[in-house]
Design a protein around this motif. Structure first.
Motif, PDB file in Angstrom:
ATOM      1  N   SER A 324       0.816  -1.219   0.000  1.00  0.00           N
ATOM      2  CA  SER A 324       0.000   0.000   0.000  1.00  0.00           C
ATOM      3  C   SER A 324       0.844   1.260   0.000  1.00  0.00           C
ATOM      4  O   SER A 324       0.410   2.299  -0.520  1.00  0.00           O
ATOM      5  CB  SER A 324      -0.959   0.000   1.194  1.00  0.00           C
ATOM      6  OG  SER A 324      -0.233  -0.008   2.416  1.00  0.00           O
ATOM      7  N   ASP A 361      -5.273   1.229 -10.743  1.00  0.00           N
ATOM      8  CA  ASP A 361      -5.374   0.118 -11.687  1.00  0.00           C
ATOM      9  C   ASP A 361      -4.026  -0.590 -11.845  1.00  0.00           C
ATOM     10  O   ASP A 361      -3.962  -1.824 -11.865  1.00  0.00           O
ATOM     11  CB  ASP A 361      -5.861   0.627 -13.050  1.00  0.00           C
ATOM     12  CG  ASP A 361      -6.174  -0.509 -14.001  1.00  0.00           C
ATOM     13  OD1 ASP A 361      -7.194  -1.186 -13.793  1.00  0.00           O
ATOM     14  OD2 ASP A 361      -5.381  -0.738 -14.942  1.00  0.00           O
ATOM     15  N   LEU A 364      -3.444  -2.667  -8.686  1.00  0.00           N
ATOM     16  CA  LEU A 364      -4.239  -3.900  -8.685  1.00  0.00           C
ATOM     17  C   LEU A 364      -3.663  -4.924  -9.656  1.00  0.00           C
ATOM     18  O   LEU A 364      -3.562  -6.117  -9.336  1.00  0.00           O
ATOM     19  CB  LEU A 364      -5.696  -3.590  -9.046  1.00  0.00           C
ATOM     20  CG  LEU A 364      -6.501  -2.813  -8.005  1.00  0.00           C
ATOM     21  CD1 LEU A 364      -7.822  -2.358  -8.584  1.00  0.00           C
ATOM     22  CD2 LEU A 364      -6.730  -3.668  -6.755  1.00  0.00           C
ATOM     23  N   SER A 365      -3.280  -4.460 -10.841  1.00  0.00           N
ATOM     24  CA  SER A 365      -2.720  -5.369 -11.840  1.00  0.00           C
ATOM     25  C   SER A 365      -1.438  -6.025 -11.352  1.00  0.00           C
ATOM     26  O   SER A 365      -1.159  -7.185 -11.665  1.00  0.00           O
ATOM     27  CB  SER A 365      -2.436  -4.611 -13.146  1.00  0.00           C
ATOM     28  OG  SER A 365      -3.631  -4.095 -13.694  1.00  0.00           O
ATOM     29  N   HIS A 368      -2.600  -7.467  -7.016  1.00  0.00           N
ATOM     30  CA  HIS A 368      -3.826  -8.247  -6.818  1.00  0.00           C
ATOM     31  C   HIS A 368      -4.500  -8.508  -8.167  1.00  0.00           C
ATOM     32  O   HIS A 368      -5.654  -8.120  -8.376  1.00  0.00           O
ATOM     33  CB  HIS A 368      -4.788  -7.511  -5.889  1.00  0.00           C
ATOM     34  CG  HIS A 368      -4.282  -7.362  -4.490  1.00  0.00           C
ATOM     35  ND1 HIS A 368      -4.422  -8.346  -3.542  1.00  0.00           N
ATOM     36  CD2 HIS A 368      -3.599  -6.349  -3.894  1.00  0.00           C
ATOM     37  CE1 HIS A 368      -3.872  -7.939  -2.402  1.00  0.00           C
ATOM     38  NE2 HIS A 368      -3.365  -6.737  -2.593  1.00  0.00           N
ATOM     39  N   ALA A 370      -5.904 -11.016  -9.550  1.00  0.00           N
ATOM     40  CA  ALA A 370      -7.132 -11.806  -9.563  1.00  0.00           C
ATOM     41  C   ALA A 370      -8.354 -10.991  -9.168  1.00  0.00           C
ATOM     42  O   ALA A 370      -9.487 -11.389  -9.446  1.00  0.00           O
ATOM     43  CB  ALA A 370      -6.988 -12.997  -8.610  1.00  0.00           C
ATOM     44  N   SER A 371      -8.134  -9.829  -8.524  1.00  0.00           N
ATOM     45  CA  SER A 371      -9.260  -9.022  -8.049  1.00  0.00           C
ATOM     46  C   SER A 371      -9.821  -8.098  -9.116  1.00  0.00           C
ATOM     47  O   SER A 371     -10.884  -7.521  -8.933  1.00  0.00           O
ATOM     48  CB  SER A 371      -8.827  -8.190  -6.842  1.00  0.00           C
ATOM     49  OG  SER A 371      -7.895  -7.195  -7.246  1.00  0.00           O
ATOM     50  N   ARG A 372      -9.108  -7.939 -10.219  1.00  0.00           N
ATOM     51  CA  ARG A 372      -9.541  -6.980 -11.245  1.00  0.00           C
ATOM     52  C   ARG A 372     -10.748  -7.503 -11.993  1.00  0.00           C
ATOM     53  O   ARG A 372     -10.739  -8.589 -12.547  1.00  0.00           O
ATOM     54  CB  ARG A 372      -8.409  -6.687 -12.219  1.00  0.00           C
ATOM     55  CG  ARG A 372      -7.277  -5.891 -11.597  1.00  0.00           C
ATOM     56  CD  ARG A 372      -6.218  -5.585 -12.640  1.00  0.00           C
ATOM     57  NE  ARG A 372      -6.738  -4.721 -13.675  1.00  0.00           N
ATOM     58  CZ  ARG A 372      -6.422  -4.840 -14.963  1.00  0.00           C
ATOM     59  NH1 ARG A 372      -5.604  -5.763 -15.362  1.00  0.00           N
ATOM     60  NH2 ARG A 372      -6.933  -3.998 -15.834  1.00  0.00           N
ATOM     61  N   THR A 373     -11.811  -6.693 -11.997  1.00  0.00           N
ATOM     62  CA  THR A 373     -13.044  -7.067 -12.700  1.00  0.00           C
ATOM     63  C   THR A 373     -13.424  -6.010 -13.725  1.00  0.00           C
ATOM     64  O   THR A 373     -14.539  -5.962 -14.191  1.00  0.00           O
ATOM     65  CB  THR A 373     -14.207  -7.236 -11.711  1.00  0.00           C
ATOM     66  OG1 THR A 373     -14.405  -6.003 -11.009  1.00  0.00           O
ATOM     67  CG2 THR A 373     -13.918  -8.362 -10.713  1.00  0.00           C
ATOM     68  N   HIS A 374     -12.461  -5.127 -14.075  1.00  0.00           N
ATOM     69  CA  HIS A 374     -12.754  -4.005 -14.953  1.00  0.00           C
ATOM     70  C   HIS A 374     -11.633  -3.874 -15.976  1.00  0.00           C
ATOM     71  O   HIS A 374     -10.570  -4.473 -15.854  1.00  0.00           O
ATOM     72  CB  HIS A 374     -12.856  -2.714 -14.147  1.00  0.00           C
ATOM     73  CG  HIS A 374     -11.600  -2.382 -13.397  1.00  0.00           C
ATOM     74  ND1 HIS A 374     -11.261  -3.017 -12.222  1.00  0.00           N
ATOM     75  CD2 HIS A 374     -10.568  -1.542 -13.689  1.00  0.00           C
ATOM     76  CE1 HIS A 374     -10.089  -2.551 -11.806  1.00  0.00           C
ATOM     77  NE2 HIS A 374      -9.645  -1.662 -12.677  1.00  0.00           N
TER      78      HIS A 374
END
Length: 381
Positions: A324, A361, A364-365, A368, A370-374
């Motif tokens: 973070s 973004d 997340l890429s 994380h 696996a968490s990307r839904t967009h």
């Protein structure tokens, strides 16, 4: 191809905006394990003229290799308070150059007006990372140049939660070193801002009873709405076995410390001189070390324990925040590119929503996926 995930993250972030001309940077920084890759990226987009280490958060394993790449100047915030001192320092390290200082704690605020008029180069603007530092810039009659506010970015909220966890972790480790435990200990959190609220939540998760002291009525409403009882400062100090100072605004005076419950432990989330009356303490109390990083201060009416001499306790354990921390570092990099690429009149600025979404973004890429839904964010130039 980037050698590690953090490097890959910064590579992706900087695809959104690169400086269109040469610029020199000066950096105030915690020299902790989260810094090297950030510093490497900063050196890619600027000439890093010097680093001013925050004095209570320096790991030699980080500092030593850094000294082979740039200057490390051991200057305290008080040393730069005199406007002429800041001007002299800028001339020494970056005379005649376009400069962007990256600040952590308002080091450059007192002398900024003098520097903006007297510097042989040009101060394009300042990037400030902390709430305490931002307040110092806001206390000026008006900013003499652009000041980018990273302290109140929504991207910093993830870091703030991590800071709360790390502060509670380090406090518990110090208590255990003396045979004490955290669970069940009556605790007071002074200040229910971003860090104070995260400390309260971390304590609640460990089954620690928490009382909040807060002067700001809106924050007090938030504390009560979250289920935390509130009290006046002197009432809370008389009951608390453990006190967290989380205001950044001198929350305990010498008179307040005399009211602490006998044997209470006091922990801070920032520099000691931000939270405590150090001059008054030295005159009124007698200190003696009782364990590593724990000092008992005695006065005629009793005693209390101060952790890490009143400095941020989490720095004792590297202030490990996980990925973070890189969200805020990325925002500082892009704020620098904005100051370089676009002329900013004096005033306070924030990064655009598009650029913040781009950072999120990329994060997340990288960390994380696996968490990307967009779909990835497209940044408008």
């Amino acid at each position: 191809m980037a050698a590690n995930p953090v490097e890959a993250f910064f590579d992706t972030v900087l695809e959104a905006a690169s400086p269109t001309r040469q610029v020199t940077s000066l950096l105030v920084a915690h020299l902790l394990p989260s810094q090297p890759t950030f510093l490497q990226s900063l050196r890619r987009i600027s000439t890093l003229a010097s680093v001013v280490p925050k004095p209570n958060s320096v790991q030699q394993s980080i500092r030593q290799p850094l000294e082979g790449l740039t200057r490390c100047d051991d200057l305290s915030r008080s040393e730069l308070t005199r406007p002429e001192a800041l001007l002299e320092y800028l001339e020494l390290r970056a005379g005649g150059q376009p400069v962007v200082p990256l600040d952590v704690g308002g080091y450059f605020a007192p002398g900024l007006a003098r520097a903006c008029t007297g510097f042989s180069g040009q101060i394009l603007g300042v990037v400030e990372d902390t709430e305490n530092g931002l307040r110092r810039y806001e206390s000026l009659d008006k900013p003499p140049c652009a000041v980018y506010n990273v302290a109140r970015s929504p991207l910093k909220e993830a870091e703030d939660r991590g800071v709360g966890e790390s502060i509670v972790f380090s406090t518990e480790a110090l208590l255990r070193s003396t045979g004490e435990v955290l669970t069940g200990r009556q605790t007071c959190v002074i200040g229910y801002g971003k860090i104070g609220s995260s400390i309260a939540d971390a304590l609640h998760g460990r089954r620690v009873p928490v009382t909040v002291v807060e002067r700001n009525p809106i924050r007090l409403v938030n504390a009560l709405s979250a289920g935390y009882p509130a009290a006046r400062l002197h009432d809370a100090l008389a009951e608390a076995e453990l006190v967290f100072c989380a205001t950044g605004d001198r929350c305990l005076t010498t008179a307040d410390m005399r009211l602490l419950r006998e044997g209470a432990y006091v922990a801070s989330v920032t520099s000691a001189d931000d939270e405590l009356d150090l001059t008054g303490m030295a005159e009124a109390f007698t200190g003696e070390p009782v364990a590593e990083h724990i000092t008992r201060y005695r006065h005629r009416g009793g005693s209390f324990h101060l952790l890490n001499e009143g400095n941020a306790v989490n720095f004792l354990h590297g202030s490990a925040l996980g990925p973070s921390i890189h969200l805020v570092q990325a925002e500082m990099l892009l704020a620098l590119t904005q100051l370089v690429n676009v002329a900013h009149p004096p005033g306070f600025y924030e990064l655009s929503a598009d650029l913040r979404h781009h950072i999120a973004d990329a994060w997340l890429s990288t960390f994380h996926p696996a968490s990307r839904t967009h779909s990835p964010v497209t940044v408008r130039s």
